[in-house]
Design a protein around this motif. Structure first.
Motif, mmCIF file in Angstrom:
data_model
loop_
_atom_site.group_PDB
_atom_site.id
_atom_site.type_symbol
_atom_site.label_atom_id
_atom_site.label_comp_id
_atom_site.label_asym_id
_atom_site.label_seq_id
_atom_site.Cartn_x
_atom_site.Cartn_y
_atom_site.Cartn_z
ATOM 1 N N HIS A 81 0.802 -1.228 0.000
ATOM 2 C CA HIS A 81 0.000 0.000 0.000
ATOM 3 C C HIS A 81 0.835 1.279 0.000
ATOM 4 C CE1 HIS A 81 -3.770 -2.165 0.672
ATOM 5 N NE2 HIS A 81 -3.143 -2.891 1.572
ATOM 6 N N GLY A 82 2.138 1.195 0.114
ATOM 7 C CA GLY A 82 2.949 2.398 0.072
ATOM 8 C C GLY A 82 3.429 2.836 1.446
ATOM 9 N N THR A 83 4.306 3.825 1.429
ATOM 10 C CA THR A 83 4.950 4.271 2.666
ATOM 11 C C THR A 83 4.014 5.096 3.546
ATOM 12 O OG1 THR A 83 5.799 6.218 1.490
ATOM 13 C CG2 THR A 83 7.214 4.272 1.585
ATOM 14 N N ALA A 113 -3.283 -8.325 14.129
ATOM 15 C CA ALA A 113 -3.226 -8.733 12.721
ATOM 16 C C ALA A 113 -3.689 -7.592 11.826
ATOM 17 C CB ALA A 113 -4.089 -9.983 12.493
ATOM 18 N N TRP A 114 -3.490 -7.813 10.532
ATOM 19 C CA TRP A 114 -3.896 -6.874 9.486
ATOM 20 C C TRP A 114 -4.980 -7.558 8.675
ATOM 21 C CZ3 TRP A 114 -2.845 -1.876 8.386
ATOM 22 C CH2 TRP A 114 -3.156 -1.400 7.106
ATOM 23 N N TRP A 115 -6.095 -6.856 8.460
ATOM 24 C CA TRP A 115 -7.217 -7.449 7.735
ATOM 25 C C TRP A 115 -7.541 -6.621 6.512
ATOM 26 C CZ3 TRP A 115 -11.985 -5.669 6.192
ATOM 27 C CH2 TRP A 115 -12.887 -6.638 5.696
ATOM 28 N N GLU A 116 -7.772 -7.321 5.397
ATOM 29 C CA GLU A 116 -8.279 -6.703 4.176
ATOM 30 C C GLU A 116 -9.417 -7.557 3.646
ATOM 31 O OE1 GLU A 116 -5.445 -5.842 1.179
ATOM 32 O OE2 GLU A 116 -3.958 -5.035 2.581
ATOM 33 N N GLU A 117 -10.350 -6.908 2.961
ATOM 34 C CA GLU A 117 -11.477 -7.636 2.398
ATOM 35 C C GLU A 117 -10.991 -8.585 1.312
ATOM 36 O OE1 GLU A 117 -15.987 -6.688 0.798
ATOM 37 O OE2 GLU A 117 -14.447 -5.129 0.744
ATOM 38 N N TYR A 155 -7.768 3.719 1.617
ATOM 39 C CA TYR A 155 -6.775 2.768 1.133
ATOM 40 C C TYR A 155 -7.489 1.471 0.746
ATOM 41 C CZ TYR A 155 -3.440 5.963 3.285
ATOM 42 O OH TYR A 155 -2.727 7.072 3.625
ATOM 43 N N GLY A 156 -6.772 0.604 0.108
ATOM 44 C CA GLY A 156 -7.360 -0.642 -0.347
ATOM 45 C C GLY A 156 -7.890 -0.534 -1.763
ATOM 46 N N ALA A 215 3.510 4.251 7.411
ATOM 47 C CA ALA A 215 3.867 5.210 8.462
ATOM 48 C C ALA A 215 2.716 5.381 9.451
ATOM 49 C CB ALA A 215 4.251 6.548 7.841
ATOM 50 N N ARG A 216 1.479 5.443 8.940
ATOM 51 C CA ARG A 216 0.334 5.535 9.840
ATOM 52 C C ARG A 216 0.215 4.298 10.724
ATOM 53 N NH1 ARG A 216 -5.177 7.113 7.052
ATOM 54 N NH2 ARG A 216 -5.751 6.731 9.238
ATOM 55 N N LEU A 217 0.453 3.146 10.123
ATOM 56 C CA LEU A 217 0.384 1.913 10.894
ATOM 57 C C LEU A 217 1.431 1.885 11.994
ATOM 58 C CD1 LEU A 217 -0.608 -0.969 11.408
ATOM 59 C CD2 LEU A 217 0.950 -1.747 9.601
ATOM 60 N N ARG A 218 2.660 2.247 11.682
ATOM 61 C CA ARG A 218 3.709 2.263 12.700
ATOM 62 C C ARG A 218 3.407 3.271 13.808
ATOM 63 N NH1 ARG A 218 8.285 -0.541 11.347
ATOM 64 N NH2 ARG A 218 8.483 -1.207 9.169
ATOM 65 N N ALA A 219 2.834 4.429 13.456
ATOM 66 C CA ALA A 219 2.470 5.406 14.482
ATOM 67 C C ALA A 219 1.395 4.854 15.414
ATOM 68 C CB ALA A 219 1.997 6.701 13.815
#
Length: 536
Positions: A63-65, A138-142, A110-111, A69-73
């Motif tokens: 998905h890009g940086t 965990a990370w979830w995507e449809e 996103y997505g 970055a949002r996820l790490r924050a």
């Protein structure tokens, strides 16, 4: 504050009192806080028994940086011990609600186009594998409708009964329940900062606690409930929910519902539902003279079909009910200093610093280390890492132990030591700690009672420790994806409940991870159930 008898305390408050005592021990909070303070979010999760099943680098590649970055924050702001403190729990033992996928953050924008946005979620294992009360991040995507598009392996959750985020249990609208930097919002969101209850909502409904009279005054009749079957347990036959033991945070329903509708991209003055029971939902709507006035809620005037009711937004459980910590403080069942530090800081006020003792509470047990033996009071103390009778000669103790081994009567001191090894008075505390996954705390209680060098003898204490170890093996098999048989799917409930899974006639549950050949074999309806051979 007036003392209350334990018989007058609602059962759900007694459950939450035990949960606050054993589920999140102070040692976990201290270790997780120290690691989070230095930026080690992975170490904080490990201290809070949260497994990390996501890879931020894989998210960046997909998905890009910016999203990475949002996820790490968000991960750096995550307080896993605070999340465990506020996680949904099941009565009557107060353990984590099993088989749950709970959304923490929704990353809008996103997505894939037209698909749901990705989520940062926390998962709990199914009930048969919940030993240790561990959670996973965990990370979830449809899922994609086209297999060719696929999803990376780190986004899958094989074996989880409910991999999709739950609409009823979600914390993406309640970051103050897991975000350390927004924990101070708790008092405002839970209503503790309001000195007096506000005015009642529209239609004469009760503002502090829903009651049958308030429901009738608000015309919340059985027709306004979405009944999918017979009334659930605890609900009378007329369809009105029994709410006297389960207080609702009805004063904040309007504000929380407005946040819910805006987050879902709907009209902020639309309809929503509140789950009142297992098969009952209240269909409500937000109304206001105009956009400059605070909205209030009232029962929906028209009756909707069941399928339309099921499609309406559901008020999250964290917003529907009163915060358990607030109830415990108001009833004097917990001291403010026994709360999580972030919760205690947010709810700081005129609460007692020590909890009020119940007048009917049982007196503390007698000293188990003093025994009347042959007309004298002898001492039992820890010597060389084990519990021993210090007032007897070692040679005499060896003779008496040999006599007991052959079935003879032993000394009262030796019988007391044997009773402490098999069924100590601290067994309920050990059992509670084991049930909530605090293995270290349970072993500390055992070592403090019997000594670090003690050899456990047959009895309830050893059975509890062995059972906890066996259940952790089941959890390890679930985490590794090696559990080929799901105990809850078998028809032989007795064997499944006892853990004898191999002898039970279980049939494998069909899910999206089942191979296509196996699925066709079990779902093919053309094969005959029996064959007849006719000879000519």
């Amino acid at each position: 504050m007036a003392l209350r008898s334990e018989n007058t305390i609602p059962p759900h408050l007694l459950m939450w009192q035990r949960v606050r005592e054993y589920a999140v021990p102070p040692s976990m909070i201290e270790t997780a806080t120290a690691r989070r303070a230095v930026g080690d979010w992975g170490g904080a999760c490990a201290a809070a028994r949260v497994d990390v099943d996501l890879d931020p680098r894989a998210v960046r590649e997909r998905h890009g940086t910016e999203l990475a970055a949002r996820l790490r924050a968000d991960l750096r702001r995550l307080a896993p011990d605070l999340l465990r403190w506020h996680m949904p729990r099941s009565a009557p033992d107060g353990r984590l609600r099993a088989g749950l996928t709970l959304s923490l953050v929704r990353y809008e924008g996103y997505g894939r186009h037209g698909a749901a946005p990705p989520h940062l979620v926390v998962r709990t294992p199914p009930a048969w594998a919940d030993a240790g009360q561990r959670m996973s991040l965990a990370w979830w995507e449809e899922p994609s409708e086209h297999p060719a598009a696929g999803r990376p392996p780190h986004l899958d959750s094989p074996g989880h009964p409910h991999p999709h985020p739950d609409r009823r249990f979600r914390l993406d609208l309640h970051r103050h329940l897991w975000d350390a930097e927004r924990a101070d919002e708790l008092a405002r969101r839970c209503g503790a900062s309001r000195p007096t209850p506000p005015e009642a909502p529209a239609e004469g409904l009760s503002a502090d606690r829903l009651s049958a009279e308030g429901l009738l005054a608000g015309r919340l009749t059985p027709e306004a409930l979405s009944a999918e079957g017979p009334p659930a347990d605890g609900l009378p036959a007329d369809g009105l929910p029994a709410l006297h033991d389960y207080p609702w945070a009805s004063t904040s329903w309007a504000a929380e519902a407005e946040l819910l509708l805006r987050a879902d991209g709907r009209n902020p003055r639309g309809a929503f539902t509140v789950r009142l029971g297992t098969r009952n939902r209240a269909v409500l709507e937000l109304v206001a003279p105009d956009d400059h006035h605070a909205p209030t809620w009232r029962p929906l005037r028209e009756t909707l079909p069941p399928q339309d009711v099921a499609a309406l937004p559901v008020l999250p459980e964290a917003a529907a009910r009163v915060l358990p910590d607030l109830e415990l403080l108001r009833n004097g069942l917990i001291a403010a200093d026994r709360l999580h530090p972030l919760v205690a800081g947010a709810l700081a006020g005129s609460w007692p610093t020590t909890s009020a003792a119940s007048p009917d509470a049982a007196p503390p047990p007698g000293d188990p280390h003093r025994v009347e033996c042959r007309g004298e009071v002898h001492r039992i103390a820890l010597r060389a890492g084990t519990l021993a009778a210090v007032d007897h000669d070692p040679a005499q103790l060896r003779r008496e132990e040999l006599l007991m081994a052959f079935g003879g009567p032993g000394l009262p001191c030796l019988r007391a030591i044997d009773a402490v090894h098999r069924d100590p008075e601290a067994l309920p505390a050990v059992r509670e700690r084991l049930g909530h996954g605090d293995i270290a705390g349970a072993l500390a209680v055992v070592e403090g009672l019997l000594g670090p060098g003690a050899i456990l003898r047959d009895g309830p204490l050893r059975e509890e420790l062995e059972s906890a170890a066996a259940r952790r093996i089941d959890h390890g098999l679930f985490r590794a994806g090696l559990a080929d048989v799901y105990p809850g799917a078998g028809a032989d409930g007795g064997a499944a409940a006892s853990g004898d899974y191999a002898k039970a006639s279980h049939r494998r549950r069909l899910d999206r991870h089942t191979p296509r050949e196996t699925r066709l074999k079990h779902t093919y309806r053309g094969r005959p159930r029996s064959a007849q051979h006719v000879s000519t």
